[in-house]
Design a protein around this motif. Structure first.
Motif, PDB file in Angstrom:
ATOM      1  N   UNK A  66       6.598   9.429  -3.089  1.00  0.00           N
ATOM      2  CA  UNK A  66       6.386   8.281  -4.035  1.00  0.00           C
ATOM      3  C   UNK A  66       6.323   7.421  -2.565  1.00  0.00           C
ATOM      4  N   UNK A  67       5.003   5.812  -2.914  1.00  0.00           N
ATOM      5  CA  UNK A  67       4.992   5.114  -1.804  1.00  0.00           C
ATOM      6  C   UNK A  67       5.072   4.011  -2.605  1.00  0.00           C
ATOM      7  N   UNK A  68       5.487   2.670  -2.149  1.00  0.00           N
ATOM      8  CA  UNK A  68       5.443   1.378  -2.265  1.00  0.00           C
ATOM      9  C   UNK A  68       5.177   0.310  -1.280  1.00  0.00           C
ATOM     10  N   UNK A  69       3.553   0.144  -2.313  1.00  0.00           N
ATOM     11  CA  UNK A  69       2.872  -0.857  -1.192  1.00  0.00           C
ATOM     12  C   UNK A  69       2.880  -2.071  -1.683  1.00  0.00           C
ATOM     13  N   UNK A  70       3.154  -3.649  -0.557  1.00  0.00           N
ATOM     14  CA  UNK A  70       4.241  -4.514  -1.083  1.00  0.00           C
ATOM     15  C   UNK A  70       2.501  -5.416  -1.788  1.00  0.00           C
ATOM     16  N   UNK A  77       3.443  -0.427   4.016  1.00  0.00           N
ATOM     17  CA  UNK A  77       3.982   0.737   2.999  1.00  0.00           C
ATOM     18  C   UNK A  77       5.517   2.007   3.176  1.00  0.00           C
ATOM     19  N   UNK A  78       5.762   1.438   2.174  1.00  0.00           N
ATOM     20  CA  UNK A  78       7.468   1.982   2.300  1.00  0.00           C
ATOM     21  C   UNK A  78       6.936   3.098   1.094  1.00  0.00           C
ATOM     22  N   UNK A 327      -9.478   7.714  -3.759  1.00  0.00           N
ATOM     23  CA  UNK A 327      -9.362   6.643  -3.971  1.00  0.00           C
ATOM     24  C   UNK A 327      -8.423   5.887  -3.214  1.00  0.00           C
ATOM     25  N   UNK A 328      -8.799   4.595  -3.701  1.00  0.00           N
ATOM     26  CA  UNK A 328      -8.834   3.126  -2.884  1.00  0.00           C
ATOM     27  C   UNK A 328      -8.759   1.729  -3.937  1.00  0.00           C
ATOM     28  N   UNK A 329      -8.907   1.000  -2.948  1.00  0.00           N
ATOM     29  CA  UNK A 329      -8.492  -0.704  -4.221  1.00  0.00           C
ATOM     30  C   UNK A 329      -9.686  -1.732  -3.510  1.00  0.00           C
ATOM     31  N   UNK A 337     -18.218 -13.144  -7.862  1.00  0.00           N
ATOM     32  CA  UNK A 337     -18.764 -11.699  -7.915  1.00  0.00           C
ATOM     33  C   UNK A 337     -18.607 -10.717  -6.819  1.00  0.00           C
ATOM     34  N   UNK A 338     -18.138 -11.057  -5.471  1.00  0.00           N
ATOM     35  CA  UNK A 338     -18.003 -10.537  -4.266  1.00  0.00           C
ATOM     36  C   UNK A 338     -17.186  -9.659  -4.452  1.00  0.00           C
ATOM     37  N   UNK A 339     -16.841  -8.236  -3.566  1.00  0.00           N
ATOM     38  CA  UNK A 339     -16.451  -7.822  -4.346  1.00  0.00           C
ATOM     39  C   UNK A 339     -15.697  -7.171  -2.416  1.00  0.00           C
ATOM     40  N   UNK A 340     -14.083  -7.904  -2.414  1.00  0.00           N
ATOM     41  CA  UNK A 340     -13.381  -6.869  -0.730  1.00  0.00           C
ATOM     42  C   UNK A 340     -12.866  -5.335  -1.236  1.00  0.00           C
ATOM     43  N   UNK A 341     -13.220  -4.967   0.345  1.00  0.00           N
ATOM     44  CA  UNK A 341     -12.597  -3.971   0.468  1.00  0.00           C
ATOM     45  C   UNK A 341     -11.137  -4.201   0.802  1.00  0.00           C
ATOM     46  N   UNK A 342     -10.071  -3.241  -0.049  1.00  0.00           N
ATOM     47  CA  UNK A 342      -9.043  -3.688   0.557  1.00  0.00           C
ATOM     48  C   UNK A 342      -8.228  -2.451   1.666  1.00  0.00           C
ATOM     49  N   UNK A 343      -8.111  -2.665   2.934  1.00  0.00           N
ATOM     50  CA  UNK A 343      -7.633  -1.187   3.620  1.00  0.00           C
ATOM     51  C   UNK A 343      -6.169  -1.228   3.836  1.00  0.00           C
TER      52      UNK A 343
END
Length: 369
Positions: A66-70, A77-78, A327-329, A337-343
């Motif tokens: 398991x990973x935890x992402x704030x 990432x932890x 997979x991504x966010x 309605x703009x889409x922005x990638x989360x890195x």
């Protein structure tokens, strides 16, 4: 600090992270007693939920770790220590509620875990009343009436053409640390294992009213009254669907419908604003993305941003050339309605995701740890 009113101290402490509070427990016995107080634990949790703070994403990769992402700082990432040792790697998260995760392994053993406090417990073993179950449905949530966390397990076994049918539904109570049987369900499962979602003090699953039916229905289980009821979906929302997903978002039921329209793949997101009222469904998003065409896609809304202007989506691509998921966010802006990638660095290419709030909620101290 000692001269400050107790209410002011509690108001200050409830704004801190669980990590800080656990450290402050060692300051003095009065501080430890205040932080461990059930009233303060609820106050801290309530503040986190109202302000949308202390939230994380829990990512699980192939049931191995398991990973935890704030949620505020996506670059943080932890890796979480496995709650039951390396010998129990095959764990799936069947539910997340108020900082507690309910987990199940490949032998249907169930565990509860608070990753923030690193406390965990094993649920007592409970036999199924018949052999060779064909499907097991789970759900985990909180009942504010009894102030208790409950886990539901529904098991069914049925043959072709109704030659036989067995069904059993039980509820586990964290407060009493025991299982009890409830009345049998009035619907059918067709999948080997399903995890329900928690919204409006009820657990929900997609089921079938008859064994022959091909139409899924939404059923809810009220954790207070422990009664089942069917809820209606928006008209036509599943008529031309390629895939759909239903879960909770922002405390409400959220239905995502993905379908093809001319040269586009369209993702519609519906919200039920008044629980159980069909007319309260409204379409929050209708997102047309033609560049999804070369691949199979899963687009699932997870949560609103703090200001409520954006929605965080989990995106799963299956590239036909490679035959694997990536997979991504992304953030979807409701206004533009703009889409922005989360890195996010350091995460696997494929994972399952659950929303999680850090909390001090305790487990049953008398249960097996």
């Amino acid at each position: 600090m000692a001269r400050l009113p107790h209410e002011m101290i509690s108001d200050i402490l409830c704004r801190l992270s669980v990590k800080d509070l656990l450290r402050f427990r060692s300051v003095s016995k009065p501080w430890c007693s205040s932080i461990d107080n059930p009233y303060f634990i609820k106050l801290h949790l309530s503040h986190s939920l109202k302000t949308n703070t202390n939230h994380s994403l829990i990512l699980s990769h192939w049931e191995d770790y398991f990973l935890s992402v704030d949620y505020d700082l996506f670059e943080t990432t932890q890796r979480l220590n496995h709650p039951f040792g390396e010998q129990r790697k095959n764990l799936q998260i069947l539910g997340s509620c108020n900082g507690l995760l309910a987990l199940v392994d490949d032998k249907d053993r169930i565990f509860l875990w608070n990753p923030s406090t690193r406390k965990s417990q094993v649920l007592p073993f409970n036999e199924i009343g018949f052999s060779s179950p064909s499907s097991t449905y789970y759900g985990f949530g909180y009942d504010p009436i009894s102030d208790d966390y409950k886990l539901v397990r529904m098991v069914q076994s049925h043959g072709n053409n109704d030659e036989y049918f067995h069904s059993e539904a039980k509820v586990y109570s964290l407060r009493s640390n025991c299982w009890r049987r409830i009345k049998d369900v009035c619907f059918y499962h067709k999948f080997s294992r399903e995890f329900g979602f928690f919204a409006n003090n009820a657990l929900h699953w997609m089921v079938f009213k008859t064994p022959q039916s091909s139409n899924k229905e939404l059923v809810g289980f009220d954790l207070g009254s422990e009664e089942f009821r069917f809820l209606e979906l928006p008209d036509g929302c599943l008529d031309k669907v390629l895939r759909f997903h239903i879960k909770a978002m922002g405390g409400d039921i959220c239905l995502t419908s993905t379908y093809r329209e001319t040269n586009n793949i369209v993702v519609d997101v519906w919200i039920m604003k008044e629980y159980g009222v069909k007319q309260s469904w409204f379409k929050l998003i209708s997102w047309k993305e033609p560049y999804f065409m070369p691949c199979s896609i899963v687009a699932i809304p997870l949560a609103f941003s703090k200001d409520g202007d954006e929605v965080l989506f989990f995106i799963g691509y299956k590239w036909f050339n490679w035959g694997r998921w990536i997979d991504s966010f992304v953030w979807y802006d409701l206004g533009s309605q703009v889409v922005e990638d989360v890195v996010i660095r350091g995460i696997p290419s494929s994972f399952d995701v659950n929303l999680y709030v850090d909390s001090l909620v305790p487990l049953n101290s008398n249960a097996q740890q």
